[in-house]
Design a protein around this motif. Structure first.
Motif, PDB file in Angstrom:
ATOM      1  N   LEU A  19       0.819  -1.212   0.000  1.00 19.76           N
ATOM      2  CA  LEU A  19       0.000   0.000   0.000  1.00 19.76           C
ATOM      3  C   LEU A  19       0.856   1.266   0.000  1.00 19.76           C
ATOM      4  O   LEU A  19       0.565   2.223  -0.723  1.00 19.76           O
ATOM      5  N   ALA A  20       1.912   1.276   0.799  1.00 19.99           N
ATOM      6  CA  ALA A  20       2.802   2.438   0.844  1.00 19.99           C
ATOM      7  C   ALA A  20       3.451   2.673  -0.520  1.00 19.99           C
ATOM      8  O   ALA A  20       3.540   3.808  -0.996  1.00 19.99           O
ATOM      9  N   VAL A  23       0.879   4.174  -2.961  1.00 19.85           N
ATOM     10  CA  VAL A  23       0.635   5.598  -2.681  1.00 19.85           C
ATOM     11  C   VAL A  23       1.785   6.443  -3.201  1.00 19.85           C
ATOM     12  O   VAL A  23       1.574   7.460  -3.863  1.00 19.85           O
ATOM     13  N   ILE A  24       3.005   6.032  -2.954  1.00 17.90           N
ATOM     14  CA  ILE A  24       4.169   6.802  -3.389  1.00 17.90           C
ATOM     15  C   ILE A  24       4.240   6.873  -4.912  1.00 17.90           C
ATOM     16  O   ILE A  24       4.546   7.919  -5.479  1.00 17.90           O
ATOM     17  N   TYR A  27       0.206   8.505  -6.256  1.00 18.79           N
ATOM     18  CA  TYR A  27      -0.403   9.704  -5.691  1.00 18.79           C
ATOM     19  C   TYR A  27       0.258  10.953  -6.266  1.00 18.79           C
ATOM     20  O   TYR A  27       1.471  11.099  -6.213  1.00 18.79           O
ATOM     21  N   ASP A  29       0.722  15.049  -6.150  1.00 17.79           N
ATOM     22  CA  ASP A  29       0.538  16.204  -5.280  1.00 17.79           C
ATOM     23  C   ASP A  29      -0.416  17.187  -5.943  1.00 17.79           C
ATOM     24  O   ASP A  29      -0.315  17.460  -7.135  1.00 17.79           O
TER      25      ASP A  29
END
Length: 128
Positions: A19-20, A23-24, A27, A29
């Protein structure tokens, strides 16, 4: 019993890592959803990476940084010059963003020409 607990712990750690990583990697900004301190830092990092050799377009800057805090444009001969300002340093807590709190990015016909103090001077003096 202990083997079962160890499996669950390893499974949990594995899921967390997956999951981490997702996201990195995926995702993006969004400057519009950042608080002002994070947005200033984000703007500063992006602007510091600009390169005149790469023919950066104004659309790319808008995609990455969102709407500018201030913007000015003018036509000179057959060219259009646009200077956009993004907030990069906090000066005064008054709720108003001013030019001294921003870094200017100058575009000629939608292509990066200059940024920083030189961009504003170039735009104001018409030395283009």
């Amino acid at each position: 019993m202990t083997k079962k607990i160890i499996r669950y712990i390893l499974l949990g750690i594995g899921l967390y890592v997956i999951l981490a990583t997702l996201v990195i990697v995926f995702y993006q900004d969004d400057p519009a959803s950042m608080n002002w301190r994070d947005r200033e830092s984000f703007n500063n990092r992006f602007i510091s990476k600009l390169d005149l050799k790469s023919a950066t377009s104004i659309d790319l800057v808008f995609d990455k940084l969102g709407s500018p805090d201030l913007t000015f444009a003018k036509n000179s001969q057959d060219n259009t010059y646009q200077i956009v300002f993004y907030r990069t340093q906090h000066v005064k807590s008054d709720g108003i963003t001013t030019q001294d709190e921003c870094t200017g990015i100058l575009f000629k016909n939608g292509i990066l020409l200059a940024w920083g103090l030189g961009a504003l001077a170039t735009y104001e003096n018409g030395a283009i």
